[in-house]
Scaffold this motif. Sequence first.
Motif, PDB file in Angstrom:
ATOM      1  N   ALA A  36       0.831  -1.210   0.000  1.00  0.00           N
ATOM      2  CA  ALA A  36       0.000   0.000   0.000  1.00  0.00           C
ATOM      3  C   ALA A  36       0.866   1.259   0.000  1.00  0.00           C
ATOM      4  N   LEU A  37       1.935   1.253   0.789  1.00  0.00           N
ATOM      5  CA  LEU A  37       2.816   2.424   0.846  1.00  0.00           C
ATOM      6  C   LEU A  37       3.604   2.587  -0.447  1.00  0.00           C
ATOM      7  N   MET A  38       4.013   1.469  -1.062  1.00  0.00           N
ATOM      8  CA  MET A  38       4.700   1.560  -2.349  1.00  0.00           C
ATOM      9  C   MET A  38       3.775   2.152  -3.407  1.00  0.00           C
ATOM     10  N   LYS A  39       2.498   1.796  -3.362  1.00  0.00           N
ATOM     11  CA  LYS A  39       1.541   2.374  -4.305  1.00  0.00           C
ATOM     12  C   LYS A  39       1.471   3.886  -4.150  1.00  0.00           C
ATOM     13  N   GLU A  40       1.472   4.354  -2.895  1.00  0.00           N
ATOM     14  CA  GLU A  40       1.452   5.804  -2.654  1.00  0.00           C
ATOM     15  C   GLU A  40       2.728   6.464  -3.171  1.00  0.00           C
TER      16      GLU A  40
END
Length: 267
Positions: A134-138
């Motif tokens: 999820a953080l990589m997507k951001e």
Amino acid sequence: MTIPELGLGTFRLQDQIVIDSVSNGLDLGYRAIDTAQIYGNEAEVGSAIAASGVPRDQLFITTKIWIENLDSERLIPSLKESLAKLQTRYVDLTLIHWPSPEGQVPVAEFMSALLEAKKLGLTRQIGVSNFTVALMKEAISAVGAVNIATNQIELHPYLQNRTVAGFARMHGIHVTSYMTLAYGEVLKDPVIEKIAQRHDATPAQVVLAWAMQWGYAVIPSSTQRANLQSNLKARDLRLSDDDMAQIAALDRGQRLTSPPGLAPQWD
């Protein structure tokens, strides 16, 4: 620029101990050195590098931005402080060490500031550490996957982190494994020991070779010159498909690093 497959980590090494480790590593042929603001050893690492006489263009130096410096006003000044301590005009890679606790500083804010640091020539590449899918997507939404060189994550035979590693690979983001030897715990595993015996290798060489064979970069640390030298030989070890399958079966989701109040919601 690519991420070197084997570098020297400096986590938990302080004062003369880290100076000796980096000095020995550089003397033995290591050219990638990994440090961080929170390690409190950037100045010592810089001193060891300066004393080594190794030309700067032969080195790959990584540091990491601590959570207190994630906001847009602090990130670049803190990186400049790191450069002063490391005695270099630039680092080759700068990572966000941990995501901001409870999202206090938005991912878009610190990734944009980090990208600006790259544009200013303070760092050649940028990336992240301890980031979930999820953080990589951001982060990708903020600066694009092309600007994220690596995600440095805990990854070893007991925690193979396949979800995060698979997502990173899908988006062309390199994976750097930290704690590859799991504080030495995997070196006592009977499966690893038997594979090592078959190859006339050490358990550490087997585990490092396993990670590099997956395409991950590794950054083991050691205070012993003999171990530093031995670890380098992992680059020449080729494991069989059966060896790789046996190590794959060791995964048990055993995470060793998950600081309360700092760790995200892991995948």
